[in-house]
Every structure is written in C-alpha cells, then in structure tokens.
Design an enzyme around this catalytic site. Structure first.
Site, short mmCIF file in Angstrom:
data_model
loop_
_atom_site.label_atom_id
_atom_site.label_comp_id
_atom_site.label_asym_id
_atom_site.label_seq_id
_atom_site.Cartn_x
_atom_site.Cartn_y
_atom_site.Cartn_z
N CYS A 2 20.89 -46.84 -30.51
CA CYS A 2 21.08 -48.12 -30.56
C CYS A 2 21.49 -49.56 -31.75
O CYS A 2 20.23 -48.86 -32.45
CB CYS A 2 20.98 -49.85 -29.10
SG CYS A 2 20.81 -48.29 -28.16
N ARG A 27 23.91 -45.08 -35.34
CA ARG A 27 23.22 -45.43 -34.36
C ARG A 27 23.39 -45.28 -32.93
O ARG A 27 21.96 -45.13 -32.34
CB ARG A 27 22.18 -46.79 -34.44
CG ARG A 27 21.54 -47.34 -35.69
CD ARG A 27 20.72 -48.93 -36.16
NE ARG A 27 19.95 -48.01 -34.89
CZ ARG A 27 18.60 -48.04 -35.46
NH1 ARG A 27 18.37 -47.40 -37.03
NH2 ARG A 27 17.50 -48.03 -35.12
N TRP A 74 23.28 -46.18 -27.31
CA TRP A 74 23.28 -45.31 -27.64
C TRP A 74 22.51 -44.45 -25.80
O TRP A 74 21.09 -45.30 -25.81
CB TRP A 74 22.68 -44.48 -28.53
CG TRP A 74 22.84 -42.99 -27.99
CD1 TRP A 74 23.79 -41.85 -29.03
CD2 TRP A 74 21.87 -42.07 -27.52
NE1 TRP A 74 23.02 -40.78 -28.39
CE2 TRP A 74 21.33 -40.64 -27.94
CE3 TRP A 74 20.06 -42.65 -27.48
CZ2 TRP A 74 20.76 -39.63 -27.30
CZ3 TRP A 74 19.23 -41.64 -26.76
CH2 TRP A 74 19.45 -39.89 -26.72
N ASN A 100 17.62 -52.89 -27.98
CA ASN A 100 17.34 -51.35 -28.91
C ASN A 100 15.83 -51.16 -28.48
O ASN A 100 14.89 -51.08 -28.92
CB ASN A 100 17.44 -51.00 -29.69
CG ASN A 100 17.10 -50.18 -31.29
OD1 ASN A 100 17.12 -50.07 -32.53
ND2 ASN A 100 17.58 -48.83 -30.73
N GLY A 101 16.00 -49.63 -27.75
CA GLY A 101 14.73 -49.20 -27.22
C GLY A 101 14.13 -48.88 -25.77
O GLY A 101 15.54 -48.58 -25.22
N GLU A 485 19.00 -24.23 -39.97
CA GLU A 485 19.69 -25.38 -40.49
C GLU A 485 21.43 -25.07 -40.24
O GLU A 485 22.55 -25.90 -39.65
CB GLU A 485 18.94 -26.16 -42.03
CG GLU A 485 20.07 -27.31 -42.32
CD GLU A 485 20.07 -28.49 -41.46
OE1 GLU A 485 19.65 -28.71 -40.17
OE2 GLU A 485 20.54 -29.37 -41.38
N LYS A 489 23.97 -27.77 -37.67
CA LYS A 489 25.05 -28.57 -38.38
C LYS A 489 26.15 -27.91 -37.17
O LYS A 489 27.10 -28.72 -37.10
CB LYS A 489 25.08 -27.68 -39.80
CG LYS A 489 24.53 -28.79 -40.79
CD LYS A 489 24.83 -29.96 -40.61
CE LYS A 489 23.38 -30.99 -40.21
NZ LYS A 489 22.29 -31.57 -40.80
N HIS A 508 15.57 -7.45 -31.46
CA HIS A 508 15.02 -8.12 -30.95
C HIS A 508 14.88 -8.48 -29.41
O HIS A 508 15.05 -9.11 -28.24
CB HIS A 508 13.41 -8.25 -30.55
CG HIS A 508 12.59 -7.61 -31.98
ND1 HIS A 508 11.40 -6.91 -31.78
CD2 HIS A 508 12.64 -7.85 -33.07
CE1 HIS A 508 11.29 -5.62 -32.46
NE2 HIS A 508 11.87 -6.76 -33.73
N LYS A 607 22.34 -41.74 -34.99
CA LYS A 607 21.61 -41.23 -36.40
C LYS A 607 19.65 -40.87 -36.17
O LYS A 607 19.59 -40.83 -36.51
CB LYS A 607 22.41 -41.82 -37.34
CG LYS A 607 21.94 -41.43 -38.76
CD LYS A 607 22.22 -40.56 -39.67
CE LYS A 607 21.22 -40.24 -40.79
NZ LYS A 607 22.25 -38.93 -40.98
#
Ligand code: F6R
Length: 612
Positions: A2, A27, A74, A100-101, A485, A489, A508, A607
């Site tokens: 947030c 965010r 968020w 925020n939290g 990575e 992405k 495997h 983010k």
C-alpha cells in the site's frame, strides 16, 4: 505494501496527493482514495481499481482543501472493493485514517469493539484500529495523539497510519512500526509518504520516521515523539534523488526503461569501486569488516523473489571464489524456522526495496542470535539498511516497474565485487583470475548494451510464443538461477505458467511435460557445463519440444539444434548471469505487451512487500 500520501500546508492538497499516489502505485493498485478536510467538512472519496479510476470519478469537483490523506491499496484484509478502500471513517465520522501494514490482533480488538456496540462498514483491520483509537479518544476525553499512543501499545503487527481529525483542521497525526514513512519538510507545509517519490518535487529535506515513533504535523511544526511521549529531535536528511529518475523518460513502460537503463546502472554500481587497471575494488562496507567476512564459517543469503535468485547466483560465486559455505534462504521460511545460527555466521540480506517484511524480520531474528548482517540494498536509508551492521548499496536508482530488472543485475554486480574482495583477501583466488574477473566485470556495461541491441529479434520471438500456456526455463551452474529468474519474469508479467529447473533435473520429472507445443528456453552460454547442456537440448528436441536458446555468439552447435537462438557476447561464466538475464527480461516484457497486459502493474502484485 500500500502507498500512503498526506499533505498539510498552503497548497491545494488533492493535486499533491493525487500525483503522489500515482508515483506510489507500484506499492498496490487494488483501490485508491482520499480524505480531504475543508469548510464543507471531512469528505472521503474512494474507488476500487487504479488511481486513475478515482481521479476520473472526481473530475470537475471543487476540492479546495489544504489538508488531506490518500491511499493506494494492496488488499490484505478484505477483497478489493469501494468499501474496503482507504481512507476509512471512524464510527462518529470525526476521524479519517489511512494504513499500510497488517494489524495481527485485529480480531481480538474487533470483538471488544463489537461488544461495545460498534458496527463495521468494511472487512479491514484498518477500520478496527481506527475505531479502537476513537473509542479511547472519546471515552478518555484526551488529545487524539494520546489516544493513538495508548491504542498502539495494544497493537500487534505492522503499520504506518495517518489520521485526519475534523475537529482539528491544522494537524495530521502519523505513526510507524514496520512499514516505511518519510516526512518532507517544506516552508509552512509538510508532506508524508511511503517513500520520497511524492515529495522530491517540493522539497529535498526529509525525515525518515523510525519504528514506534509518532509524528504530529502542522503547517509550520513537526513534533516527533516515542510511544512513551518523549520528544525526539527529528534528524533531517537531504534527498539524493532527482525527479527525472522517477519518470518514464519517453519509454512506454517503466519496465522497459529500467531494462534499458542497465548499462548505466551497472556502470554506476561499479563506478568509484572497481578499478580494473589498478586491480582494486574499494568497498568500505567490506573493508571495515574484512576480518569478520574473511573468517566467516558460513554465509547465509536471505531474500525473497528476484533478490533470492541473486542470492542463488552468489552461492555459486562465493563458494567458488571464497571457499566459504553458502546457504540461500527464503526469508519467509527462515524467519519462522528455528535456524541454527552461530557466532561467525554472516547473513547477507539482499533486497531492492529494503522494506520487505520477511527479510527485515529474518535479519532481526538472526541479529538476536549474534549473526553479522551485511545488506545488499538499493534504497538508501531503508529499514533493512538501518537494521544491517554493514553493507553495500546497489545504486540502481529507483525501480518503479513492479518486476525487478535493473535491481537484479546491480545486486549481482555488488555480490560479485564483494566475493572478489573477500577472495583476494583470503588468498582463495589467483592474482591472474582476480585481474581477469575484474576486467570482465569492467566490460559488463558494454556487453549489456550489446545484448540490448537484440531488442527487435527478441520482439519477434515474443510474438511467436505469446499465445503459449506453459514455458520451461532450463540452465546449469551459474545460469540455473538465471533460468529461475526468467521463469519468474514471464509468470508475473504475462501470466503464463513458467517453471525454471536445473537442466539436468529435467529427466527426473519435468521432461514428461515436453511435447511439440512446449517452448523450452535454455540459458546455455559457453561455460564448463556446455557439453552437458547440449545433450539436454538434444533430449528436448528428441521429444519435439521447441527450443529457444540463449547462447554465446558463434555457438553453431546449439544454433543448429534450436528453433530460435539469441546470441550474446562472450563472458566468463561467473559474470555471465548479469548478461544472460537481459534477453529473458525483454522476452517477458514483450510477451506481456503482446497480450495487452499492464506490465508495470501486474495483477495481484506490488513492488514493496511490507506484509509477511
Ligand atoms: C520480482 C520481484 C519480487 C521481489 C521480491 C523481493 O520481479 O520484484 O520477487 O524481488 O518481492 O523484493 P525486495 O528485493 O524489495 O526485497
């Protein structure tokens, strides 16, 4: 996560808050809202969706307030919706709050409030905390700041909160624990935000609020206190950030801008540190603790997501060059385990934002057990930076695209320099190899520039595979984490299912997935595993899989086998990941763009993950 923004002063608050929310949208972007206080009273406007949707709903409205708070969300407690959007209003309608939290004991607090007759209009923990504060305020007839202090002593969890009180139009009250809060100091005005990006346009003087601190802001006054009501002298710092660094600069997306910035950001990361001609690397954070780093029994890399992948590459590099055992831990697992930590262990905390809650708590726990914390961080003054004993910044500049790109290559660059410094001091690397790797690192920005020239070729490949549903990414050795990575992405930007594997592990299990519809991306630049990975490519081709190969230029062997080949400049295998990840970033970007997705703000992501 947030994003929060607040303003008090002589300007119209709404435009300042709106612009700030747009900068903080990385965010979270599930909903957005503002609360503004003017002669008409306390007005809250909020809407599900991105900030632009809230903005559209307010076009043409007179919003003259000089004080206000804003939020981009968020979602944690409660689905994304208008009613769960912040700011929330207290039961009396007198207070508005953004948060925020996460309030972990919100259920208990809610139960107490419900038994007193409170009703809730949202599913959020924020509305619970707000009414808890209001309940104390109204029952104790005390100043609001005191009610906030009393309430926060009962709160378990993380928060930044900002309160607007309709009975006190000249004051904002804010508090922090575990989530970031920056105050900008202007002339007869104050700004509050989750990071400095909404503030730099107006002032470069900032105060980073610490955990358990409370700020009382008036246009011409800033009072900082701890939860024990003792005054604290604000430590005013000068921001080293330019506005241009947080704007798109002609690119369609921040992600593309940030991918193309990499020759410069890697150069900035090396600048003033690595001198290939003199054969030196200057890193104060390493030099000041060299004995400790050299004599480490073990290094534990602690990180999340892309930063965790940087830690994996570093595992190969540190073990090879420094001969120190390395473990790479997901911060979210490490913090809840009961890990064995000895004195003499070094924790390397890798984080772009420096605010990732799991990484922060993990290092705090390790610190309690006597570990030495070395931070590899991008954001100066971030919470993890302040919690570390030492470290090295990556100097990649603000990363705004939600998918991490330039921060990853800068993390690798820093980690490689740290490893080289320790190896040279320990004598675990020959002088010849040391000089060779310094030269190789020095050449990375140029090679990344060459890799970026493949943009059009990668665009073509992206168009060819944009409709696929699954992709396998394979690599060996130093390129195995690069495969992970690349898969991450693609997943986050294009919503295509992708998995990364060590190429040899394929037989495997994952090889069962291979048929003529499955694209398999091999990160197969020339290294000591080259012959082995050629065999793995043959195994995929034998099962009719489509092979896209990232190779070293001139690799005719793999080019003759692959359906599509991307050729990169030759580099030492230790350094190669910084270059071989570039085409994978571009591929994910263009597939996302072909699919018409918002690559800078992929669904469900944010983010800076400041919730556990
Ligand atoms: C992926 C991505 C995330 C972050 C992770 C850690 O593109 O950006 O996986 O890498 O959330 O964030 P930091 O590095 O800020 O601790």
């Amino acid at each position: 996560m947030c994003g929060i923004v607040a303003y008090i002063g002589h300007r119209e608050a709404y435009p300042v808050i709106l612009k700030g929310l747009k900068r903080l949208e990385y965010r979270g972007y599930d909903s957005a809202g503002v609360a503004l206080l003017d002669e008409t009273g306390l007005n809250v406007y909020k809407k599900k969706g991105k900030v632009a949707e809230m903005e559209d709903s307010l076009i043409g409205k007179a919003l003259p307030a000089k004080i206000g708070i804003g939020h981009t969300r968020w979602a944690t407690h409660g689905e994304p919706s208008d009613r769960n959007a912040h700011p929330h209003l207290s039961a009396s309608g007198k207070l508005a709050m953004i948060h925020n939290g996460i309030i972990e004991n919100y259920a208990q607090l809610k139960k107490e409030l419900v038994s007193k007759g409170y009703h809730f209009n949202s599913d959020t923990d924020t509305e619970v905390l707000l009414n808890f504060i209001e309940d104390i305020w109204l029952n104790n007839h005390c100043p609001l700041e005191e009610a906030v202090r009393i309430a926060l002593k009962r709160v378990v969890g993380a928060y930044v909160i900002v309160l607007l009180n309709s009975e006190d139009p000249d004051t904002l009250i804010a508090a922090r624990k575990g989530s970031p809060l920056v105050i900008g100091i202007g002339k007869n005005e104050h700004f509050l935000a989750s990071d400095a990006s909404p503030i730099i346009e107006y002032t470069k003087e900032v105060v980073y609020v610490n955990d358990y601190e409370l700020a009382i802001l008036r246009p011409d006054e800033l009072i900082l206190k701890n939860l024990g009501n003792e005054k604290i002298t604000p430590y005013i710092q000068k921001l080293d950030l330019e506005l241009s660094a947080i704007e798109k600069g002609g690119y369609d997306h921040f992600m593309l801008k940030e991918i193309f910035e990499q020759p410069q950001t890697i150069y900035d990361c090396l600048r003033g540190r690595l001198d290939a001609d003199k054969g030196t690397i200057v890193m104060r954070g390493v030099e000041n603790h060299l004995e400790q780093l050299m004599n480490a029994n073990r290094i534990i890399m602690v990180a999340c997501g892309t930063s965790w992948h940087a830690g994996l590459v570093a595992e190969y590099v540190f073990e090879e060059l420094c001969r120190i055992p390395v473990e790479v831990e997901y911060a979210s697992e490490f913090r809840y385990r009961n890990p064995v930590i000895h004195k003499g262990d070094i924790i390397m905390a890798i984080s772009q934002s420096g605010e990732t809650a799991d990484t922060l708590v993990a290092i705090e726990k390790a610190k309690e057990q006597g570990a030495f914390i070395f931070g590899v961080l991008n954001v100066v003054g971030s919470s993890i930076a302040r919690a570390s004993h030492s470290g090295a910044y990556t100097h990649a500049g603000p990363e705004i695209g939600v998918a991490s790109t330039k921060a990853f290559t800068a993390q690798l660059t820093v980690l490689m320099m740290v490893a080289l410094k320790i190896a040279a001091a320990k004598g675990t690397i020959s002088q010849e190899k040391y000089i060779h790797l310094l030269n190789e690192l020095h050449e990375v920005p140029e090679k990344v520039e060459i890799a970026l020239e493949l943009n059009d070729r990668i665009k073509e490949i992206a168009a060819k595979y944009a409709d696929t549903h699954d992709v396998l990414y394979l690599g060996r050795g130093y390129n195995f984490p690069v495969a992970l990575e690349g898969a991450l992405k693609l997943k986050e930007i294009s919503y295509i299912h992708a998995e990364g594997y060590p190429a040899a592990e394929m037989k495997h299990g994952p090889i069962a997935l291979v048929d003529e519809t499955l694209p398999v991306i091999f990160v197969a630049t020339k290294d000591s595993y080259h012959e082995k990975i050629v065999s793995n490519i043959q195994e995929i081709k034998a099962r009719k899989g489509k092979v896209i190969a990232i190779v070293t230029e001139g690799d005719e062997m793999i080019s003759s086998l692959a359906d599509d080949t991307i050729e990169l400049p030759a580099a030492d295998e230790i350094i190669a990941p910084i270059i071989s990840v570039i085409p994978l970033q571009l591929l994910a970007y263009y597939i996302g763009v072909y699919k018409g997705l918002d690559v800078d703000k992929p669904r469900n992501l944010a983010k800076s993950v400041t919730v556990e």
